[in-house]
Design a protein around this motif. Structure first.
Motif, PDB file in Angstrom:
ATOM      1  N   LEU A  95       0.990  -1.400  -0.067  1.00  0.00           N
ATOM      2  CA  LEU A  95       0.117  -0.171  -0.021  1.00  0.00           C
ATOM      3  C   LEU A  95       0.830   1.356  -0.085  1.00  0.00           C
ATOM      4  CD1 LEU A  95      -2.619  -1.214   2.647  1.00  0.00           C
ATOM      5  CD2 LEU A  95      -2.796  -1.178   0.414  1.00  0.00           C
ATOM      6  N   GLY A 132       2.225   4.891   0.043  1.00  0.00           N
ATOM      7  CA  GLY A 132       1.600   5.920   0.061  1.00  0.00           C
ATOM      8  C   GLY A 132       0.357   6.234   1.099  1.00  0.00           C
ATOM      9  N   ILE A 133      -0.059   4.913   1.454  1.00  0.00           N
ATOM     10  CA  ILE A 133      -1.588   4.806   2.225  1.00  0.00           C
ATOM     11  C   ILE A 133      -1.153   4.703   3.578  1.00  0.00           C
ATOM     12  CG2 ILE A 133      -3.410   3.429   2.876  1.00  0.00           C
ATOM     13  CD1 ILE A 133      -3.445   2.607  -0.348  1.00  0.00           C
ATOM     14  N   GLU A 134      -1.782   5.954   4.210  1.00  0.00           N
ATOM     15  CA  GLU A 134      -1.326   5.682   5.930  1.00  0.00           C
ATOM     16  C   GLU A 134      -2.536   5.276   6.737  1.00  0.00           C
ATOM     17  OE1 GLU A 134      -0.655  10.069   6.338  1.00  0.00           O
ATOM     18  OE2 GLU A 134       1.191   9.688   5.125  1.00  0.00           O
ATOM     19  N   TRP A 165      -8.992   3.072   1.248  1.00  0.00           N
ATOM     20  CA  TRP A 165      -7.788   3.546   1.868  1.00  0.00           C
ATOM     21  C   TRP A 165      -7.755   5.144   1.786  1.00  0.00           C
ATOM     22  CZ3 TRP A 165      -5.945  -0.339   4.549  1.00  0.00           C
ATOM     23  CH2 TRP A 165      -5.905  -1.570   4.038  1.00  0.00           C
ATOM     24  N   SER A 166      -6.798   5.726   2.408  1.00  0.00           N
ATOM     25  CA  SER A 166      -6.647   7.170   2.883  1.00  0.00           C
ATOM     26  C   SER A 166      -6.294   7.840   1.328  1.00  0.00           C
ATOM     27  CB  SER A 166      -5.816   7.536   4.016  1.00  0.00           C
ATOM     28  OG  SER A 166      -4.415   6.980   3.441  1.00  0.00           O
ATOM     29  N   ASP A 167      -5.928   7.188   0.291  1.00  0.00           N
ATOM     30  CA  ASP A 167      -5.602   7.710  -0.953  1.00  0.00           C
ATOM     31  C   ASP A 167      -6.665   7.619  -1.976  1.00  0.00           C
ATOM     32  OD1 ASP A 167      -5.796   5.150  -1.680  1.00  0.00           O
ATOM     33  OD2 ASP A 167      -3.845   4.976  -2.919  1.00  0.00           O
ATOM     34  N   GLY A 168      -7.761   7.246  -1.519  1.00  0.00           N
ATOM     35  CA  GLY A 168      -9.173   7.211  -2.031  1.00  0.00           C
ATOM     36  C   GLY A 168      -9.248   5.822  -2.822  1.00  0.00           C
ATOM     37  N   SER A 169      -8.560   4.876  -2.788  1.00  0.00           N
ATOM     38  CA  SER A 169      -8.591   3.718  -3.364  1.00  0.00           C
ATOM     39  C   SER A 169      -9.300   2.930  -2.420  1.00  0.00           C
ATOM     40  CB  SER A 169      -7.218   3.204  -3.929  1.00  0.00           C
ATOM     41  OG  SER A 169      -6.460   2.893  -2.710  1.00  0.00           O
TER      42      SER A 169
END
Length: 153
Positions: free
Chosen positions: A71, A73-75, A98-102
């Protein structure tokens, strides 16, 4: 009086490392694929569905401090699932937003182990760990504390 004060000072000095340690957080085991270090309370709510007595359990939890090569870049993420109530052999479909929108789609049972079938980390498993060692999510709709989530190959 000075003996009591000495004992109190010694007790406080011994307790400081414990008081300063983060409380209620578990860390994913195995550094291989990483995971999420913290979770929230996983809510549970009965809703109409296909489980026993026509009921399902809708569950949701937040995952934080996520670090994984699966993941990048995902936090953080939001886990959500609807599980047939009191139907231990039934599979369920879950999502990890996920925090990146995915979004990752997953399938699994009510025991916390999910196979990601689409989206980031597709083809890998993720174990959602709870504070209570009993993983009978399909038997109860009680709220449960999520301690971490760990990726499995």
């Amino acid at each position: 009086m000075s003996i009591r004060r000495s004992v109190l000072v010694a007790a406080v000095l011994c307790a400081l490392p414990v008081l300063g340690a983060p409380q209620g957080h578990a860390y994913p085991s195995g550094a291989g694929n990483g995971g999420c270090r913290q979770g929230s309370v996983m809510t549970g709510r009965l809703v109409p569905g296909t489980g026993s007595a026509g009921q399902n359990i809708r569950r949701a939890a937040t995952l934080r401090e996520c670090v994984s090569s699966l993941l990048p870049g995902i936090e953080a993420g939001q886990f959500s699932v609807t599980i047939p109530w009191n139907a231990p052999g039934a599979t369920s479909a879950a999502t990890f937003a996920w925090s990146d929108g995915s979004v990752s789609a997953a399938t699994g049972f009510g025991n916390g182990l999910w196979l990601i079938t689409d989206g980031p980390a597709s083809g890998h498993g993720i174990q959602v760990d709870v504070a209570d060692s009993w993983n009978g999510w399909y038997y109860s709709y009680a709220d449960v504390a999520v301690t971490s989530a760990t990726f499995l190959s």
